[in-house]
Design a protein around this motif. Sequence first.
Motif, PDB file in Angstrom:
ATOM      1  N   GLY A 172     -26.808  26.461  10.747  1.00 11.05           N
ATOM      2  CA  GLY A 172     -26.928  25.990   9.363  1.00 11.05           C
ATOM      3  C   GLY A 172     -25.570  25.975   8.701  1.00 11.05           C
ATOM      4  O   GLY A 172     -24.613  26.581   9.190  1.00 11.05           O
ATOM      5  N   VAL A 173     -25.472  25.247   7.586  1.00 12.75           N
ATOM      6  CA  VAL A 173     -24.198  25.189   6.863  1.00 12.75           C
ATOM      7  C   VAL A 173     -24.429  25.366   5.368  1.00 12.75           C
ATOM      8  O   VAL A 173     -25.456  24.955   4.830  1.00 12.75           O
ATOM      9  CB  VAL A 173     -23.448  23.852   7.091  1.00 12.75           C
ATOM     10  N   LEU A 174     -23.451  26.018   4.744  1.00  8.36           N
ATOM     11  CA  LEU A 174     -23.386  26.036   3.288  1.00  8.36           C
ATOM     12  C   LEU A 174     -22.408  24.946   2.896  1.00  8.36           C
ATOM     13  O   LEU A 174     -21.238  24.994   3.282  1.00  8.36           O
ATOM     14  CB  LEU A 174     -22.860  27.381   2.773  1.00  8.36           C
ATOM     15  N   LEU A 175     -22.873  23.937   2.177  1.00  9.07           N
ATOM     16  CA  LEU A 175     -21.983  22.888   1.687  1.00  9.07           C
ATOM     17  C   LEU A 175     -21.558  23.278   0.283  1.00  9.07           C
ATOM     18  O   LEU A 175     -22.352  23.262  -0.655  1.00  9.07           O
ATOM     19  CB  LEU A 175     -22.698  21.539   1.677  1.00  9.07           C
ATOM     20  N   LEU A 176     -20.304  23.662   0.152  1.00 16.14           N
ATOM     21  CA  LEU A 176     -19.790  24.151  -1.124  1.00 16.14           C
ATOM     22  C   LEU A 176     -19.100  22.999  -1.857  1.00 16.14           C
ATOM     23  O   LEU A 176     -18.201  22.366  -1.309  1.00 16.14           O
ATOM     24  CB  LEU A 176     -18.787  25.281  -0.850  1.00 16.14           C
ATOM     25  N   VAL A 177     -19.538  22.736  -3.089  1.00 17.68           N
ATOM     26  CA  VAL A 177     -18.986  21.624  -3.866  1.00 17.68           C
ATOM     27  C   VAL A 177     -18.561  22.137  -5.231  1.00 17.68           C
ATOM     28  O   VAL A 177     -19.312  22.844  -5.905  1.00 17.68           O
ATOM     29  CB  VAL A 177     -20.040  20.498  -4.033  1.00 17.68           C
ATOM     30  N   ASP A 178     -17.342  21.794  -5.632  1.00 16.79           N
ATOM     31  CA  ASP A 178     -16.846  22.148  -6.972  1.00 16.79           C
ATOM     32  C   ASP A 178     -17.654  21.378  -8.018  1.00 16.79           C
ATOM     33  O   ASP A 178     -17.737  20.145  -7.955  1.00 16.79           O
ATOM     34  CB  ASP A 178     -15.360  21.784  -7.060  1.00 16.79           C
ATOM     35  N   ALA A 179     -18.244  22.110  -8.974  1.00 11.83           N
ATOM     36  CA  ALA A 179     -19.114  21.475  -9.966  1.00 11.83           C
ATOM     37  C   ALA A 179     -18.351  20.549 -10.903  1.00 11.83           C
ATOM     38  O   ALA A 179     -18.953  19.723 -11.594  1.00 11.83           O
ATOM     39  CB  ALA A 179     -19.846  22.545 -10.787  1.00 11.83           C
ATOM     40  N   ALA A 180     -17.022  20.674 -10.951  1.00 11.06           N
ATOM     41  CA  ALA A 180     -16.222  19.780 -11.793  1.00 11.06           C
ATOM     42  C   ALA A 180     -15.745  18.565 -11.002  1.00 11.06           C
ATOM     43  O   ALA A 180     -15.837  17.430 -11.459  1.00 11.06           O
ATOM     44  CB  ALA A 180     -15.028  20.535 -12.376  1.00 11.06           C
ATOM     45  N   GLU A 181     -15.242  18.786  -9.778  1.00 13.95           N
ATOM     46  CA  GLU A 181     -14.658  17.691  -8.999  1.00 13.95           C
ATOM     47  C   GLU A 181     -15.703  16.873  -8.245  1.00 13.95           C
ATOM     48  O   GLU A 181     -15.485  15.702  -7.958  1.00 13.95           O
ATOM     49  CB  GLU A 181     -13.636  18.249  -8.007  1.00 13.95           C
ATOM     50  N   GLY A 182     -16.825  17.512  -7.891  1.00 13.30           N
ATOM     51  CA  GLY A 182     -17.820  16.797  -7.088  1.00 13.30           C
ATOM     52  C   GLY A 182     -17.366  16.693  -5.641  1.00 13.30           C
ATOM     53  O   GLY A 182     -16.340  17.242  -5.251  1.00 13.30           O
TER      54      GLY A 182
END
Length: 606
Positions: free
Chosen positions: A92-102
């Motif tokens: 499995g993977v955690l896809l980490l995304v900056d809430a400002a940059e997308g």
Amino acid sequence: MDLRNIAIIAHVDHGKTTLVDALLKQSGTFRDNQATVERALDSNDLERERGITILAKATSVEWQGHRINIVDTPGHADFGGEVERILGMVDGVLLLVDAAEGPMPQTKFVLAKALRLGLRPIVVLNKVDKPDAEPDRALNEVFDLFVTLDATADQLDFPVLYASGRSGWADDTLDGPRKDLSALYRMILDHVPPPAQAARRTEPFAMLATTLSADPFLGRLLTGRIESGTVRTGQTVKALARDGREIERFRVSKILAFRGLARAAIETAEAGDIVSLAGMTRASVADTLADLAVSEAIPAQPIDPPTISVTFGINDSPLAGRDGDKVQSRVIRDRLMREAETNVAIRIADTPGGEAFEVSGRGELQMGVLIENMRREGFELSVSRPRVLFRDEGGQRLEPVEEVTIDVDEEYSGVVVDKLSQRKGELVEMRTGAGGKTRIVAHVPSRGLIGYHGEFLTDTRGTGVLNRVFHEWAPHRGAIPGRRNGVLISIEDGVSVPYAIFNLEDRGRFFIGSGEAVYSGMILGEHNRDNDLEVNPLKGKKLTNIRAAGKDEAVVLTTPFRMTLEQAIAYIDDDELVEVTPRSIRLRKRFLDPHERKRQSRQAAS
């Protein structure tokens, strides 16, 4: 113990390593009174300075009777070779995304590989407590990205968590209690399946080597997930190439498992766990380590070929040997060969003269990191301009093309699009975003991007953000104009004089200041015109015994432009080199003698 294997994937600086820090602390991996450092997994000095992850690393946490193996992967495309292989050993993977940059280019790059492997990501919107965070917009963009990458219906139904890695909390909803990371632990256990390999413990031992490292006491270490069976210290196993050919047989001298931030020696490891084995001498990444009864290799992805090449040579300038203690070609060759042993994305080849070496890799950043590490170890080098590697398929010449994503203020979008078109780029998308920013997506040949980043920052007054990722091999797009300005070249050896530089400042921009060692053939600055100009930086003021009526004018010099290593490598032309020492980065002509330079330029013209 119940086991889960996950990877964290994200773009550069979206908070992967910081989130792992918080997971380690809250799982009890650190004692309450234990001294810890920020970004514990970024143990390399360069990683700490640049704030990026260069090498994939694994750690392990225990939470409520469950063990979670976590792999922190690089987010930069130059180190994408690490990412591709890491994803093959997790469930499995955690896809980490900056809430400002997308989602950003490397998010797309790594996510595409994860979806292709059939992994179901958990989306974590990080930094939602930032003032400019727009979690709803970021989530919509993530969903659009999944659709673009042909995610299955099951993958599109991804769970979402809102988090702040720095503050150490994650919640199912945006207005949750913001207390700790227990929601993230629960999500991993509920959403990520246990390793399927665990059911194959009775079969013969087999493991696919995913990453390669070196230990001064144990030698080569190959890390991977055990696909089947059990391995014990002292057991004799064999290494198989991707085509099933036997490479070597060896005795497993050590088995290391990840426990917190440390690797602990264990006697036995079973199917499903991620471990490192020692004892081999020739086996490498993508090889299968297996019981003697196994005859078939585990399918493995081939290692992506390099796209650029740089020549590393000895430093033969008049200032050679003043800073570093490792200057001989033999010592440089040994160091490069050691690098090639542990970095499968790099290839080394000797040149006919024997005093220089062709080093091929994935990009300018990867080369810059290698050179920076070597200069810190006391090496002195002369480095050429990067050259793009081409392919020939069916009689057609192909070159690497990259997808470039640029965020700039609206007023600079025109000049950026113009420069990209000059560099044979094709505009794919251009849209206005929040805060007056324009997002430009283009497909540009790798050749056109060498040296462009510095020019881009100048054009956008330092406000633009440029990200790039390999897109495809495409037909050659023709000639691209190179650097337009010539350079200022020293004609003397000695120490630069303030008066001389002051009188030459109207000829161009200087890269050196006063009181610096210079030599004939060294590049002192950039000429205002398109031709090279030879100048004398040692010329002092003529002294007479006649007193001047007025007071002498004080000489005030403009601050010289100091290039970083990557800027210098990208700036030089084909007939120039970067002289790299532990304390200095200098630019010079390949041929220091002016007569030899003229002879070579005449030969090139004919």
